[in-house]
Motif scaffolding. Sequence first.
Motif, PDB file in Angstrom:
ATOM      1  N   LEU A  99       0.234   4.526   0.197  1.00 11.88           N
ATOM      2  CA  LEU A  99      -0.036   5.568   1.186  1.00 11.88           C
ATOM      3  C   LEU A  99       0.496   5.171   2.555  1.00 11.88           C
ATOM      4  N   SER A 100       0.379   3.905   2.908  1.00  5.38           N
ATOM      5  CA  SER A 100       0.956   3.433   4.167  1.00  5.38           C
ATOM      6  C   SER A 100       2.471   3.541   4.127  1.00  5.38           C
ATOM      7  N   ASP A 155       0.852  -1.187   0.000  1.00  5.29           N
ATOM      8  CA  ASP A 155       0.000   0.000   0.000  1.00  5.29           C
ATOM      9  C   ASP A 155       0.890   1.241   0.000  1.00  5.29           C
ATOM     10  N   THR A 176      -4.704   1.878   6.323  1.00  8.67           N
ATOM     11  CA  THR A 176      -5.947   1.861   5.548  1.00  8.67           C
ATOM     12  C   THR A 176      -7.167   1.551   6.406  1.00  8.67           C
ATOM     13  N   SER A 184      -6.311   8.034   1.922  1.00  7.43           N
ATOM     14  CA  SER A 184      -6.696   6.621   1.855  1.00  7.43           C
ATOM     15  C   SER A 184      -8.203   6.463   1.952  1.00  7.43           C
TER      16      SER A 184
END
Length: 225
Positions: A22-23, A20, A153, A212
């Motif tokens: 964004l993480s 992921d 998320t 997210s």
Amino acid sequence: HFSNTAKHPHRVEIQIEDLDLLSWLNSQKNTVKIFWEDRAKNFMIAGIGAADSISAKEDANHYSIISHIEQCLTSNFPKLQYYGGFCFNPTNPPQNEWKNWGRGRFVLPSIEIRKDGNVTTLACNIFLNKDFATTLKLATHQLLNLQDPKNITTTPITSPLSSLNIPNEQTWKACAGDIINSIDQGKFEKVVLARCVRLDFKNTVNPFLLMSHLRKTASNCFCFI
């Protein structure tokens, strides 16, 4: 040899397992972070650091900035890209939201993760120069300092305390009506109306956590940080 190669960024990339983005961005310690996703949700990038950056000042010629970027791009590295943009109306003084960015800014990330379909790639962008040992040392240092992502998320985001539409709905409809009439009269061919929604939260909002959540409902939209 270096007099030629130093003008163009070089790119080293390897395919990695999916993650992921964004993480991953949220876990990195860099002050420069970039996220971009296309409408179809098939292509996205997350970048940190700046191998190169260029800003548009008040007296800058936007074509000279585009020319600089074009000169840095090379067919040897077709996936190498700059990310950024210009403000919509460069003739007006930048508003508060743009005061730290000037009239535009473009960045070539030092390190980026790129997802294109089912393929995820980790890349490092560098400029070669006579002090190649230092360049290699800095790039290696950045790679070794990458942090493992902690999943964000599933983290909930608090509701805002208040919201304010600028302009309000009544003013917005009046502006839209005036523009439609002006287009019908042939005064304009296209007008893009912009508005601001100001949200107040009790605590500082994490932009990557916010994105997210937004991207899950932002169908057919470009998403970027």
